[in-house]
Design a protein around this motif. Structure first.
Motif, mmCIF file in Angstrom:
data_model
loop_
_atom_site.group_PDB
_atom_site.id
_atom_site.type_symbol
_atom_site.label_atom_id
_atom_site.label_comp_id
_atom_site.label_asym_id
_atom_site.label_seq_id
_atom_site.Cartn_x
_atom_site.Cartn_y
_atom_site.Cartn_z
ATOM 1 N N GLU A 100 16.401 -23.981 0.391
ATOM 2 C CA GLU A 100 17.725 -24.610 0.380
ATOM 3 C C GLU A 100 18.057 -25.172 -1.000
ATOM 4 O O GLU A 100 19.208 -25.133 -1.433
ATOM 5 C CB GLU A 100 17.818 -25.681 1.465
ATOM 6 C CG GLU A 100 17.997 -24.988 2.836
ATOM 7 C CD GLU A 100 17.979 -25.948 4.008
ATOM 8 O OE1 GLU A 100 17.604 -27.115 3.806
ATOM 9 O OE2 GLU A 100 18.331 -25.497 5.133
ATOM 10 N N SER A 101 17.058 -25.668 -1.684
ATOM 11 C CA SER A 101 17.279 -26.122 -3.065
ATOM 12 C C SER A 101 17.707 -24.959 -3.942
ATOM 13 O O SER A 101 18.578 -25.095 -4.809
ATOM 14 C CB SER A 101 16.005 -26.754 -3.641
ATOM 15 O OG SER A 101 15.619 -27.862 -2.870
ATOM 16 N N ARG B 73 9.765 -8.240 -6.104
ATOM 17 C CA ARG B 73 10.557 -8.487 -4.909
ATOM 18 C C ARG B 73 10.767 -9.971 -4.587
ATOM 19 O O ARG B 73 11.799 -10.333 -4.037
ATOM 20 C CB ARG B 73 9.897 -7.784 -3.725
ATOM 21 C CG ARG B 73 10.006 -6.260 -3.852
ATOM 22 C CD ARG B 73 9.300 -5.564 -2.748
ATOM 23 N NE ARG B 73 9.844 -5.951 -1.450
ATOM 24 C CZ ARG B 73 9.280 -5.646 -0.297
ATOM 25 N NH1 ARG B 73 8.158 -4.974 -0.276
ATOM 26 N NH2 ARG B 73 9.821 -6.027 0.840
ATOM 27 N N LEU B 74 9.791 -10.803 -4.868
ATOM 28 C CA LEU B 74 9.946 -12.215 -4.537
ATOM 29 C C LEU B 74 11.125 -12.803 -5.341
ATOM 30 O O LEU B 74 11.961 -13.533 -4.802
ATOM 31 C CB LEU B 74 8.652 -12.975 -4.812
ATOM 32 C CG LEU B 74 8.674 -14.453 -4.455
ATOM 33 C CD1 LEU B 74 9.064 -14.666 -2.993
ATOM 34 C CD2 LEU B 74 7.332 -15.105 -4.727
ATOM 35 N N ARG B 75 11.180 -12.440 -6.622
ATOM 36 C CA ARG B 75 12.283 -12.908 -7.460
ATOM 37 C C ARG B 75 13.633 -12.428 -6.888
ATOM 38 O O ARG B 75 14.583 -13.222 -6.782
ATOM 39 C CB ARG B 75 12.117 -12.404 -8.895
ATOM 40 C CG ARG B 75 13.305 -12.717 -9.805
ATOM 41 C CD ARG B 75 13.087 -12.220 -11.238
ATOM 42 N NE ARG B 75 12.006 -12.929 -11.910
ATOM 43 C CZ ARG B 75 12.169 -14.096 -12.552
ATOM 44 N NH1 ARG B 75 13.365 -14.672 -12.609
ATOM 45 N NH2 ARG B 75 11.150 -14.675 -13.136
ATOM 46 N N GLU B 76 13.671 -11.190 -6.493
ATOM 47 C CA GLU B 76 14.919 -10.662 -5.907
ATOM 48 C C GLU B 76 15.329 -11.441 -4.664
ATOM 49 O O GLU B 76 16.493 -11.773 -4.467
ATOM 50 C CB GLU B 76 14.735 -9.173 -5.533
ATOM 51 C CG GLU B 76 14.652 -8.262 -6.736
ATOM 52 C CD GLU B 76 14.047 -6.915 -6.385
ATOM 53 O OE1 GLU B 76 14.071 -6.543 -5.179
ATOM 54 O OE2 GLU B 76 13.513 -6.244 -7.303
ATOM 55 N N ARG C 102 19.937 -17.488 -3.828
ATOM 56 C CA ARG C 102 20.769 -18.225 -4.759
ATOM 57 C C ARG C 102 22.217 -17.730 -4.692
ATOM 58 O O ARG C 102 23.151 -18.549 -4.702
ATOM 59 C CB ARG C 102 20.231 -18.010 -6.177
ATOM 60 C CG ARG C 102 20.960 -18.923 -7.120
ATOM 61 C CD ARG C 102 20.312 -18.985 -8.467
ATOM 62 N NE ARG C 102 20.766 -20.212 -9.080
ATOM 63 C CZ ARG C 102 20.759 -20.430 -10.375
ATOM 64 N NH1 ARG C 102 20.255 -19.512 -11.186
ATOM 65 N NH2 ARG C 102 21.212 -21.554 -10.869
ATOM 66 N N ARG C 103 22.385 -16.430 -4.666
ATOM 67 C CA ARG C 103 23.715 -15.824 -4.614
ATOM 68 C C ARG C 103 24.334 -15.937 -3.216
ATOM 69 O O ARG C 103 25.376 -15.376 -2.946
ATOM 70 C CB ARG C 103 23.624 -14.320 -4.930
ATOM 71 C CG ARG C 103 23.286 -13.956 -6.353
ATOM 72 C CD ARG C 103 23.607 -12.493 -6.612
ATOM 73 N NE ARG C 103 23.109 -11.615 -5.547
ATOM 74 C CZ ARG C 103 21.903 -11.041 -5.539
ATOM 75 N NH1 ARG C 103 21.056 -11.229 -6.530
ATOM 76 N NH2 ARG C 103 21.541 -10.271 -4.521
ATOM 77 N N SER C 104 23.599 -16.574 -2.331
ATOM 78 C CA SER C 104 24.019 -16.679 -0.926
ATOM 79 C C SER C 104 24.154 -15.310 -0.266
ATOM 80 O O SER C 104 24.824 -15.145 0.759
ATOM 81 C CB SER C 104 25.351 -17.463 -0.792
ATOM 82 O OG SER C 104 25.117 -18.774 -1.230
ATOM 83 N N ALA C 105 23.581 -14.320 -0.861
ATOM 84 C CA ALA C 105 23.555 -12.991 -0.245
ATOM 85 C C ALA C 105 22.586 -12.967 0.926
ATOM 86 O O ALA C 105 22.553 -12.044 1.720
ATOM 87 C CB ALA C 105 23.136 -11.937 -1.282
ATOM 88 N N ASP D 22 17.647 -18.960 6.611
ATOM 89 C CA ASP D 22 16.901 -18.502 7.785
ATOM 90 C C ASP D 22 16.408 -17.066 7.612
ATOM 91 O O ASP D 22 15.261 -16.752 7.917
ATOM 92 C CB ASP D 22 17.764 -18.608 9.051
ATOM 93 C CG ASP D 22 17.810 -20.037 9.569
ATOM 94 O OD1 ASP D 22 16.913 -20.812 9.185
ATOM 95 O OD2 ASP D 22 18.721 -20.368 10.334
ATOM 96 N N GLU D 23 17.310 -16.225 7.090
ATOM 97 C CA GLU D 23 16.885 -14.848 6.840
ATOM 98 C C GLU D 23 15.747 -14.796 5.810
ATOM 99 O O GLU D 23 14.799 -14.030 5.946
ATOM 100 C CB GLU D 23 18.067 -14.006 6.321
ATOM 101 C CG GLU D 23 19.045 -13.605 7.424
ATOM 102 C CD GLU D 23 20.325 -13.026 6.844
ATOM 103 O OE1 GLU D 23 20.960 -12.197 7.521
ATOM 104 O OE2 GLU D 23 20.687 -13.425 5.700
ATOM 105 N N ALA D 24 15.893 -15.623 4.790
ATOM 106 C CA ALA D 24 14.862 -15.641 3.743
ATOM 107 C C ALA D 24 13.517 -16.068 4.330
ATOM 108 O O ALA D 24 12.473 -15.475 4.056
ATOM 109 C CB ALA D 24 15.270 -16.577 2.610
#
Lengths: 251, 251, 251, 251, 251, 251, 251, 251
Positions: free
Chosen positions: C8-9, F2-5, F11-14, F18-20
């Motif tokens: 969330e951060s 992949r973790l960075r992506e 971050r981009r709210s894409a 919860d999905e993350a």
């Protein structure tokens, strides 16, 4: 001291060189000063003689303990039961009993403990051996970070502690039954690991033979093994290395 | 068939009941039809007799192979070297040699393989045993998911494969030296694990005794052990369970 | 939960991706959610943690038992003597003691037992180990068919029970001394056999080494071995397979 | 012969009783006639010395064989390869080579063989040891009834032969790997069984240790064990008993 | 009896031959009469089931003893202490306790003992095992000639008894520590020797492993070995052979 | 990566939190960055992966060696024979073969070696193992002081070298047969000793079991043991400790 | 005496030479005078039979002791506890109890002890075994020079005593755990060393197996080994050699 | 020589007593003259260093042999094959090869051999080990009386030689398989016996473990044991004792 006398006799010509050579050949080693090796060693190691209570009467242990305590500021008695402690305490009231480690310690040194030793064990029944290692390392000047019940069958319990494990200068890893923990830990750290097989278990554990063989066959570099149930031996080595890792480098 | 004849004699009153009872007591078991037990069993198990080439001449193996291939649509020869395969191929041109598994197979069944068996091994030198397990399970109708070189000293290599591991109905886990892999895997899955110690290694491995003891002492529930280097035995059990797990439940 | 907060951060841009990557690298595994693996596993296996009473004080056992009983509807304590049971019963009045199995169980699940597990033992002195297997399998949801005292020296006693044996989805076969029973049974059935050597016997039995080696060397396919006297391990595996064999096939 | 001479000197009073007593005390045992014990024994046992070729040069074996054949009408050389046989045949053209038994025999006795010895083995790889037993028993005057490949994993193959088994006066039962066959056979017969563990197998067979322990732990009365691979020893004992069982009873 | 009924149904044409064949395939073995094999065997062997008291409660032993005594005229309980005997005697007042053999016997057969079994032991501490062998052989109808304390370190004690030794039809030779006695005896006799290693001794005797290996490696033909401390097994075999050697020869 | 992506999608709210979270739970471990643990460890330990040639084809060894040499500046191949070296040299011409150590090394690091590791061995036949330890320690940056043929049966040879021994930060002590050297050395020094039993010797050495047990039972504190013939393992540990003892102390 | 009678009958012609020869062949060995071998041997060895109390009742020990004391002027009872001594003392008031040796002695010989036997032990817990050796050697006429607690981990303690060690004609060296002391001592002396492993220790000492193997593998010439804890055996041999080394040389 | 120089510097006052003490503390032991201990020992033992060829190249052996032969008048190379001998003979033309002993000797001492050593072996396959003992004892100045093939299974062959056996001052008794010979011999003599187990045999001989245990457990006083196949060690000890028994007694 006889060696000095001999040399002075040579100097005074009271003794010929040949006679001196002959006498040197027959002098017991101690008179030549080699018994001091022992003294030097004890100083150098920063740790005095240890008493194993098992196989001695409590009276014998108490006597040895008292005599040692007169000469040195720290004392360790391993494999001591409570009876043994009670007799020791009569003579050394400031001695402490560590129930699960089955050890009596005395520390009048006022030393500061330095972090760097991690103690892990696989199951709760390995705890007495792990505690013997911990008490030994602490008496030798090391702070210990205890991580118990982190057996490989629940690998996440171990992985949770990777950071703590990785800060240690030396690790003691205690395990009975299958004895797989040291190999897994060795894959996570760079510091040396002293593996201690324990005699807990039953059946094909054969009183610790199974974990002993497992640990000797570790496919991970960085694991060395001590005798079954020998928590003292592993704690001692870890503390030695932790101390060495703190000394100012010579080169 | 003699049992039928006996019953028909009773029926025709050519033989009294008492005489029939007496003869039944003296008939060899086979005549009573129990030799068919064997046949039933082979049908039921869905897997015919296996030939272990080791300790037989290649001629003997080839003869047995030819005879078996006449009666059944699948054939497995374990511990076979290339010489052995060449002789077998002369008689059974559609036989296949699996080099690393040291196995010859013949499959004229046209069966479809069903997923559910995972084969893991700790090091590359355990590969022949793992392959023997894989080839066996496949000939018995199971697809196998091979995950090799996932030894515990690099635990992340195993953790990377948790999902694949968890989908298996039965697992074969092969390891030499310290033999710790089955315990770690058992902590990650619910399905039964068949652990295979291997004789690779040196010194205190004692030709596989060390990993054998390790595996027998596994503190994780769900691990059973087969003989040292017995990839066949483990692959067989995994395939049996995979097949059982596919059958329509009776209750 | 810390992982959620971290994400969330990132979402709120309160944390850069680089910082997040760095923190992820330092978070203990549990915070990443991997401790839940353990929880999942327990759910998936349908069987909670087991307590081995041997090597623990009765007080310790009772405390662990109470804590576990608060979280799960079934409980198994193995190698428990009557004293241990009395203390446990004070806290868990609905616990049951199985004298010959030396086990305490608690079952508040109201589960229905499903047939499919056969438990055989060779002699009456192998009975405690066989009973430990039976009690374990029952608590895990399997009905057990017990066939005791069917040692190979009186082979007809075993042959009498071929039908019952052949209906099992998984078998536990317990034997001490020469340990020959699993091999004979394996010749009669298609389902997997978990062989348990016992330490009963004397002389060259060497506390169970003899039957252990016998079972590992079984010339019959379909036999896997657990530790000497490990009735729990075999009962657990048999119940797992019995449950798996009841599930709706996926393919 | 010196003892006779001594007695005759006493008789002729050429030697006093005291002198004779003194000389008797110093005579080597052989001169006292005890070496004849050996001769008596060989007569009584009806079987002369046996030569084990292993560990001797073929020349040595051939020489011993020739010397023995000059004194006795039967000869047995065990653990002999074909080279050894070729050299022996040059000196003893009527010697026979038994390939699978790895034995050379010579029989000029014209003896009639008497039935009573059964030889069973579990697997085809145990055959050389079983054949060594059979050849030995036959040379000692017993007919042998060979029942091979009757391992316990296919119990009906054994049960088929119960009648043949039950007519034997003594049985040799050979088995490697798990070594369970003697126990099962002992449950079916009253005659003594000589169990021979073999070193065939791999892994936890430990070169025959596994079947050796199995057989020593047999829960069936009537089983005694000889050394691993010692077919000769078992065949010898079976033939001795078969012969004893044919002699006219003394009481 | 169900088999009779089945045959009578066939006779009455109430059951077709095909149906009968099918039912025969599903009948438990006992119904086919094979349970009588056991009965036949017991008759044939002339010796009923033996009870090993070790590992059973005295109550269990007494119950089994009573039940057996109702069916057979002789009874043997091995490894029984005095407590066990006291309970047995309450139910079977004519039972006898053999203190040094640790055995209870009951003999209502009025049988005459026939000579032919010799029991030798090396040291006085091997006596309980030798006595177990003697009591067993006597209950099975053999007179025993006991020669105790004839260890090889005082070879003349054995040589003094050569004549007695040579009259035996079967010998039991008991020895602990180095276990050399059977080899020496085997050089003096033609009859079969059953060697019993004992667990007396200390250090490198390893609880009987040393004499066990010695005896298995005997370079003298005619020696077979039973389990460590298994006096019963050896006495049983000696008595079987003594009985066989008395029967009228068949050929 | 992949973790960075994933984090950037958050971050981009894409991607919702919860999905993350859900995806994180299913990502293979490597994608989460844990595979880097391995990389970190390798960096931290200052020593890359080692190749054991035994059990691999020379082609396999050469391929692995070439691949590793592309990524790291140092390389160690143990248990390599000359054939193996010839193939490796074709691909890595700057590789060196150490005949007595049976090791191939490659060092392009230009590192300076630091003193602090002593290597002792008892007899000349222990030399290959000692050399393996020395070559390993040197490749890891330690100068080694070799003291060979200083067995305890000529104690003065060892005492002559006390000063050299006492300057070491870590010692490797190699011994076969009786394996007594580590205990004696441990009495003379304060630094940790890694004892290596060797398989040289005969008879009751049992391929290194004797010195292994000796070393595990060392009555001197400061001795830990590695597998039989495992010179690499001991040299590795000694070099790790020597390096640690040179680092600036943290506290 | 029967042999004399036989000879006199020959002389009187009451017996023909042929009859005499025949009777000689059937006389028990004792009658031929061979039982006197035993007597001679006891005279020659200068040491009568020894009683091992372990495994006998105190009453049995006391009776044997009394009977022996009537025939010989010295007596040794090994492994005797205080209870045993109290009963013996009632019959033999001049018997002495050696607490740490656990031995009872009686010496009415008035013999003078001759120096020449050195007894060394490694640790204080090896003392009972060392004392058993010392008491034995003293009763056999040797003065003993005891050097205890001279383990190899403090090598100077041993080197201090080189002169005393070098004057011995035979040495007993007792050690548990690693058992390294005999090898070191053998490098310092020319006289034979009898090494005694002890069962003290724990873990991988395996009840004395570790020091036993160490001693058998001694790389120093001049070391022979007796059974674990067998102080008597070593003391006996040392005294025999000390006595032999004092006798006037024959050549 | 440096120690002499140091003392002379003290005498000349070129070095103060304090400086001298300090330098003595730092001089290597050899310079202090302790290396002469070695020389003294070699003189005293009358036997120089022995070379074990096994595990060395023939070139190495030849070099060591040449160097030793330059300093001493006798030389022994054990476990040498004919190739090794050929190379040695090029440098030392007067060296002798003892085929069955597998030993090379060189004797330029012109010594007279003194009787007193008896060498016995049980079977012809034990001969190489017995010969190694004989050659060793002879090179050390003892005449040897060889009595081969006197195994216990034909006890009269041994009893025939009682007189020869009883004249020995020390005996070497070699036996494989059951290893019973030393115990029997020990009952006949007073002199010390050095028992040598051999690795000949098969099966449960376990490469000499069986006779090793037998010999360690000998119930006869006067037996000590050396390593399996260690003929050299036993011959050495026997010769030492024979020499000691010839020296003029000191008291």
């Amino acid at each position: 001291m006889r060696l000095r006398e001999l040399l002075e006799s040579v100097r005074r010509s009271a003794l010929s060189v040949d006679e001196a050579l002959d006498r040197l050949g027959h002098l017991p080693y101690e008179d030549l000063g080699f018994a001091e090796l022992d003294h030097h060693r004890s100083l150098r190691q920063g740790f005095p003689e240890v008493v194993m209570a098992e196989g001695k009467t409590t009276e014998q242990v108490a006597e040895i303990a008292e005599r040692l305590a007169a000469q040195q500021d720290r004392l360790l008695i391993t494999r001591a039961n409570d009876d043994c402690y009670q007799i020791v305490r009569e003579r050394l009231p400031d001695a402490t009993y560590h129930t699960s480690a089955r050890a009596v310690t005395l520390d009048r040194s006022g030393q500061t403990l330095h972090p760097g030793v991690a103690i892990l064990c696989a199951g709760t029944s390995d705890l007495p051996v792990a505690e013997e290692a911990a008490v030994t390392a602490e008496l030798m000047g090391s702070q210990t970070d205890r991580m118990y019940d982190v057996g490989v069958a629940g690998i996440h319990r171990l992985l949770d502690k990777v950071e703590r494990i990785q800060t240690a200068k030396a690790l003691v890893v205690v395990a009975g039954m299958e004895g797989a923990l040291p190999s897994v830990v060795a894959g996570l750290v760079a510091a040396p690991i002293f593996a201690v097989p324990t005699s807990v278990g039953y059946g094909a554990s054969f009183h610790g033979l199974a974990p002993l063989l497992t640990m000797l066959n570790s496919c991970a570099a960085g694991v060395a093994v001590v005798n079954i149930d020998n928590g003292f031996g592993a704690g001692y080595l870890a503390a030695v290395i932790n101390r060495q890792s703190r000394e100012t480098p010579s080169g």
